[in-house]
Design a protein around this motif. Structure first.
Motif, short mmCIF file in Angstrom:
data_model
loop_
_atom_site.label_atom_id
_atom_site.label_comp_id
_atom_site.label_asym_id
_atom_site.label_seq_id
_atom_site.Cartn_x
_atom_site.Cartn_y
_atom_site.Cartn_z
N ALA A 134 22.79 -21.87 18.11
CA ALA A 134 23.44 -20.60 18.45
C ALA A 134 23.66 -19.72 17.23
CB ALA A 134 24.78 -20.88 19.15
N VAL A 135 24.15 -20.31 16.14
CA VAL A 135 24.57 -19.50 14.99
C VAL A 135 23.39 -18.96 14.18
CG1 VAL A 135 24.72 -21.29 13.20
CG2 VAL A 135 26.41 -19.43 13.24
N LEU A 136 22.19 -19.53 14.35
CA LEU A 136 21.04 -19.07 13.55
C LEU A 136 20.71 -17.60 13.81
CD1 LEU A 136 18.22 -18.92 15.45
CD2 LEU A 136 18.43 -21.39 15.32
N ASN A 176 35.34 -17.10 20.26
CA ASN A 176 35.66 -18.53 20.22
C ASN A 176 36.53 -18.93 21.41
OD1 ASN A 176 34.25 -19.00 17.87
ND2 ASN A 176 36.04 -18.93 16.55
N TYR A 177 37.54 -18.11 21.65
CA TYR A 177 38.49 -18.43 22.72
C TYR A 177 37.81 -18.38 24.09
CZ TYR A 177 42.74 -18.19 25.57
OH TYR A 177 43.72 -18.44 26.50
N LEU A 178 36.98 -17.35 24.28
CA LEU A 178 36.34 -17.18 25.59
C LEU A 178 35.23 -18.19 25.82
CD1 LEU A 178 36.07 -13.27 25.75
CD2 LEU A 178 37.81 -14.74 26.80
N LEU A 179 34.36 -18.37 24.81
CA LEU A 179 33.17 -19.21 24.99
C LEU A 179 33.40 -20.66 24.57
CD1 LEU A 179 30.44 -16.72 23.71
CD2 LEU A 179 31.07 -17.24 26.08
N GLY A 180 34.23 -20.86 23.52
CA GLY A 180 34.48 -22.23 23.09
C GLY A 180 35.28 -23.01 24.09
N TYR A 181 36.34 -22.37 24.64
CA TYR A 181 37.23 -23.05 25.59
C TYR A 181 36.98 -22.68 27.04
CZ TYR A 181 40.05 -24.36 21.51
OH TYR A 181 40.49 -24.88 20.32
N GLY A 182 36.10 -21.69 27.27
CA GLY A 182 35.78 -21.32 28.65
C GLY A 182 36.92 -20.61 29.36
N GLN A 183 37.50 -19.59 28.74
CA GLN A 183 38.62 -18.86 29.32
C GLN A 183 38.16 -17.63 30.09
OE1 GLN A 183 41.83 -20.00 29.08
NE2 GLN A 183 40.97 -21.79 28.03
N PHE A 184 39.01 -17.18 31.03
CA PHE A 184 38.76 -15.96 31.83
C PHE A 184 37.39 -15.97 32.51
CE2 PHE A 184 41.86 -14.67 28.59
CZ PHE A 184 42.86 -14.15 29.41
N GLY A 185 37.02 -17.11 33.04
CA GLY A 185 35.79 -17.22 33.81
C GLY A 185 34.53 -17.44 33.00
N PHE A 186 34.61 -17.42 31.66
CA PHE A 186 33.44 -17.70 30.83
C PHE A 186 33.15 -19.20 30.80
CE2 PHE A 186 34.60 -13.53 29.35
CZ PHE A 186 33.39 -12.93 29.00
N PRO A 187 31.88 -19.58 30.62
CA PRO A 187 31.55 -21.00 30.56
C PRO A 187 32.14 -21.66 29.31
CG PRO A 187 29.65 -19.68 29.93
CD PRO A 187 30.69 -18.72 30.44
N ARG A 188 32.54 -22.94 29.43
CA ARG A 188 33.06 -23.69 28.29
C ARG A 188 31.87 -24.24 27.49
NH1 ARG A 188 37.93 -26.53 26.90
NH2 ARG A 188 37.49 -28.37 25.59
N THR A 192 28.62 -24.66 20.87
CA THR A 192 27.63 -23.60 21.12
C THR A 192 28.32 -22.24 21.18
OG1 THR A 192 26.17 -25.11 22.32
CG2 THR A 192 25.87 -22.75 22.70
N GLY A 193 29.45 -22.19 21.87
CA GLY A 193 30.19 -20.94 21.97
C GLY A 193 30.72 -20.48 20.63
N LEU A 194 31.17 -21.42 19.80
CA LEU A 194 31.66 -21.06 18.48
C LEU A 194 30.53 -20.51 17.60
CD1 LEU A 194 34.17 -22.58 19.50
CD2 LEU A 194 34.33 -23.68 17.27
N GLY A 195 29.34 -21.09 17.74
CA GLY A 195 28.18 -20.60 16.98
C GLY A 195 27.77 -19.21 17.42
N LEU A 196 27.74 -18.96 18.72
CA LEU A 196 27.39 -17.63 19.23
C LEU A 196 28.39 -16.58 18.76
CD1 LEU A 196 26.31 -18.44 22.90
CD2 LEU A 196 24.84 -17.57 21.07
N SER A 197 29.66 -16.93 18.78
CA SER A 197 30.70 -16.00 18.37
C SER A 197 30.57 -15.64 16.89
CB SER A 197 32.08 -16.58 18.65
OG SER A 197 32.24 -16.84 20.03
N SER A 198 30.25 -16.63 16.06
CA SER A 198 30.07 -16.37 14.63
C SER A 198 28.89 -15.42 14.40
CB SER A 198 29.85 -17.68 13.86
OG SER A 198 31.01 -18.49 13.92
N ALA A 199 27.80 -15.63 15.12
CA ALA A 199 26.63 -14.76 14.99
C ALA A 199 26.96 -13.34 15.41
CB ALA A 199 25.47 -15.31 15.82
#
Length: 463
Positions: A134-136, A176-188, A192-199
């Motif tokens: 994800a982060v690449l 991170n909050y939305l994708l890492g932990y899957g909050q507010f209907g986003f997938p957990r 992978t979520g932390l990497g996408l958020s950093s990018a």
């Protein structure tokens, strides 16, 4: 040097250094937030995510070294009154950011395949792969932002850096909050979520700084984006002639800490997790001298362009002294509040973390004594880059970081059986030797410059 000129130089150094240092701290907060969130996911994600993040940052920092040569070249051009060179240098730096970024993305995508040979567990590798894939996508904007940061620093326009980094950090934290932990209907998505958020945070910072160069009046004088299709191999070669040595020097320096991280993983997951809590704290502190080193490159490079030997020497000594004094503050905090620092990352009331705490406390004490010298070596290296001295510092880095640092770490950690504590002692010895070598090199070079260019130009700004 009289007191008046010292104060004037310190004031101008701080005008550049404070925004850059604050921006670096804010940018490091991305890794800090990621690490805290990794810790809440569990020990295995913390260990794997820490390893994955460390290797990504190592590769990004190394590749950034190649385009960081834009800063001393632009500073020299402005100091020498050759403004016509500035736009061309920045334009080719942007090209290099893209051309270097593509193969670096491929390298990051293959990292998981070499981890078994480095003694990492199958679980650690599987989790780390998710982060890397994800982060690449943040590599190209990361390189572009590093290049533009050096460009605007060389021209004395650093105020925008901190707001942009804070914005990128905010985007990363929310992601991170939305994708890492899957909050507010986003997938957990966890790592992978932390990497996408950093990018995504890196893209926000890069595009924001690129837009700023086209809007800010002093920077709009150098419209490098207007002829972005113009590739000039001669200038690219000039950047790379300085940049390759800077890149390898960065690789050697950050490689020491990356190797230590890998060796911690070979000791065990608990040692790796403890190391991650300490190293993430040190990285956050180290961002201050790192940001100051960029300012140091610009200041010394400007005096170098004006062929003012005394000015270059004064600028370097003022910056190195200032960072040495500043680093006493966080060093004291590590010594007096070690448990509180570890408690930021893990729940100290949980008996499962008792072993991690026992390993982390001696690491923090060792780090406290090494911080001042770590700050000195980084700012002294920035001063050498301002003098466009890159090859000898590379050799000195190999001796200090890998010869002394890695060698003594392996000896103390494994041969003498001191484990994770031995690895940290060896790492700190490498940093200490580097600080002495870089400072000695700077003093020698500026002594020669004083003889070659003895006349001092009036002390003034370079914006």
């Amino acid at each position: 040097m009289n007191l008046q000129t010292i104060r004037a130089e310190l004031r101008q150094f701080l005008q550049l250094a404070i925004p850059l240092a604050a921006a670096q701290v804010a940018q490091a907060a991305v890794g800090f937030v990621d690490t805290v969130m990794m810790g809440r996911l569990g020990p295995e994600p913390l260990a794997a995510g820490g390893l994955a993040s460390a290797l990504f940052q190592f590769i990004l920092a190394t590749a950034s070294g190649a385009v960081m040569a834009v800063s001393p070249l632009v500073a020299e051009a402005q100091g020498a009154g050759k403004d016509y060179k500035i736009a061309a240098i920045a334009r080719q730096g942007l090209w290099l950011s893209v051309l270097l970024g593509l193969p670096v993305m491929v390298i990051i995508g293959q990292l998981a395949n070499v981890m078994p040979a480095l003694g990492q567990s199958a679980t650690t590798i599987a989790l780390a792969r998710n982060y890397w894939d994800a982060v690449l996508w943040g590599i190209i904007p990361g390189l572009g932002f590093a290049m533009l940061r050096g460009y605007v620093a060389a021209l004395g326009q650093t105020r925008i850096i901190l707001p942009l980094v804070l914005l990128g950090t905010l985007v990363n934290g929310i992601g991170n909050y939305l994708l890492g932990y899957g909050q507010f209907g986003f997938p957990r998505l966890e790592l992978t979520g932390l990497g996408l958020s950093s990018a995504l945070g890196l893209w926000v910072m890069f595009l924001g700084l690129l837009a700023y160069t086209g809007w800010q009046p002093d920077l709009r004088r150098y419209p490098f984006w207007q002829h972005w299709r113009l590739l000039q191999p001669t200038i690219c070669r000039q950047i790379l002639q300085l940049g390759w040595a800077i890149a390898i020097t960065v690789a050697v320096e950050f490689g020491l800490f990356t190797i230590i991280t890998i060796l911690m993983g070979a000791i065990g997951v608990e040692a790796l997790a403890a190391h991650q809590t300490v190293s993430q704290t040190i990285i956050l502190i180290f961002m201050v001298p790192l940001g100051c080193s960029f300012a140091m490159t610009a200041r010394v490079g400007w005096w170098f362009g004006r062929q003012d030997g005394p000015g270059a020497r004064r600028s370097g000594l003022v910056g190195i002294s200032a960072i040495a004094i500043w680093m006493l503050l966080p060093s004291s905090a590590l010594l007096f509040f070690p448990r509180a620092i570890v408690g930021i990352y893990v729940d100290l009331s949980d008996p499962a973390n008792a072993g991690l705490l026992a390993l982390a406390l001696p690491m923090l004490r060792i780090a406290a004594f090494a911080l001042v010298l770590d700050g000195v070596q980084r700012v002294a290296m920035g001063a050498l880059h301002g003098l466009q001295d890159t090859r000898i510092p590379l050799l000195l880095s190999l001796v200090a970081f890998w010869g002394v640092g890695v060698g003594s770490s392996a000896l103390l950690g494994f041969q003498l059986g001191w484990g994770s504590t031995g690895l940290w002692i060896g790492q700190s010895l490498g940093v200490a030797i580097a600080g002495g070598l870089f400072l000695r090199r700077f003093l020698r070079l500026t002594q020669r410059l004083n003889q070659q260019f003895p006349l001092q130009a009036p002390l003034t700004t370079h914006s």
